[in-house]
Design an enzyme around this catalytic site. Structure first.
Site, PDB file in Angstrom:
ATOM      1  N   CYS A  99     -10.301   3.702  32.916  1.00 16.72           N
ATOM      2  CA  CYS A  99     -10.853   4.770  31.881  1.00 16.72           C
ATOM      3  C   CYS A  99     -10.596   3.722  30.496  1.00 16.72           C
ATOM      4  O   CYS A  99      -9.851   3.902  30.106  1.00 16.72           O
ATOM      5  CB  CYS A  99     -10.341   5.983  31.658  1.00 16.72           C
ATOM      6  SG  CYS A  99     -10.954   6.770  30.328  1.00 16.72           S
TER       7      CYS A  99
ATOM      8  N   GLU B 247     -18.179   4.865  31.890  1.00 21.81           N
ATOM      9  CA  GLU B 247     -17.914   4.217  33.163  1.00 21.81           C
ATOM     10  C   GLU B 247     -19.298   3.109  33.205  1.00 21.81           C
ATOM     11  O   GLU B 247     -20.225   3.643  32.864  1.00 21.81           O
ATOM     12  CB  GLU B 247     -17.556   4.640  34.003  1.00 21.81           C
ATOM     13  CG  GLU B 247     -16.579   3.880  35.317  1.00 21.81           C
ATOM     14  CD  GLU B 247     -15.465   3.098  34.642  1.00 21.81           C
ATOM     15  OE1 GLU B 247     -15.658   2.083  34.259  1.00 21.81           O
ATOM     16  OE2 GLU B 247     -14.386   3.768  34.635  1.00 21.81           O
TER      17      GLU B 247
END
Length: 261
Positions: free
Chosen positions: A2, A121
């Site tokens: 992340c 993402e």
């Protein structure tokens, strides 16, 4: 991993949702962010004994209090020579939490929640290209119910030995986001995802009386259901930080869009 997320919910709204008793001033003044990047200051939720000042000027530990604090994103262990190591510790793999010294100690004594409205993402695409750069599609991933996600996190204190003992900036608080293997649609985008804890696990994760092994077991709890949508590539530039980053990509590069109806 992340590497980018958004945190724009108002601090008081977070306090109401996460049963936070106190909001530190440095956390309160952090404005809404749609593109949080490594080494930025972020908001974390912790439970620690309240520091109470006595009549003689000394301090003592009071009752355990849940508070919203500010921390630098990227864990800096207490033994680090300088804080630059934090840029390489924005995430902590759940599989190695009990083994790596940098994560094992805070897992036992300094756990936090990292509130996020969602994260970004990038999915690698198998598309023709005339350069060595791999084509990617950015995705906005957020709780399906529209609420706030509570990422499992760890935090640490680092002392800057170059500063005087009475310098209020001699201590740095830093944090990392725990990640685990992605499943379902999320796995189609990336093999890792932040460990998002359900509400039923928040109290135990934050409780300083809960040990490392028990806390580690909480990471196996059911994840918060997530919704995904492709967004435009401008999120890749940290200078872009506005609500427009969440808008759907009208012409996604991904020929097999994840989350499409």
């Amino acid at each position: 991993m992340c590497g980018r997320y958004a945190s724009f919910t108002d601090s008081q709204a977070l306090a109401d949702d996460l049963a936070i008793a106190e909001i530190a001033e440095d956390a309160r003044v952090l404005g809404p962010r749609w593109n949080v990047a490594p080494t930025d200051d972020v908001r974390i939720v912790v439970e620690r004994p309240r520091r109470e000042r006595l009549a003689d000027g000394s301090t003592t530990s009071g009752e355990i209090t849940r508070s919203l604090q500010a921390a630098r994103w990227g864990l800096v262990p207490g033994w680090a020579k300088d804080p630059s190591i934090g840029a390489r510790m924005i995430n902590a793999r759940s599989e190695t939490l009990l083994d790596k010294p940098a994560f094992a100690r805070p897992l036992g004594v300094r756990r936090c929640l990292v509130p996020a409205d969602g994260y970004y993402e990038w999915r690698k695409l198998d598309l023709p290209t005339t350069t060595k750069k791999v084509p990617k599609q950015a995705y906005w991933i957020h709780p399906a119910d529209g609420g706030v996600a509570a990422f499992a996190g760890l935090y640490e204190f680092w002392r800057d030995r170059s500063r005087a003992d009475d310098d209020p900036d001699r201590w740095m608080v830093s944090a990392t986001i725990v990640t685990r293997a992605a499943t379902g649609d999320l796995e189609r985008i990336h093999d890792r995802t932040p460990a998002t804890l359900p509400r039923s696990a928040w109290d135990a994760w934050l409780d300083p009386a809960v040990g490392a092994e028990e806390a580690y077991g909480l990471l196996d709890t059911t994840e918060t259901p997530m919704a995904v949508r492709p967004v435009r590539s401008r999120v890749g530039n940290v200078r872009n930080d506005d609500p427009g980053l969440l808008e759907p990509d009208p012409e996604p590069l991904d020929p097999d869009v994840v989350g499409a109806a």
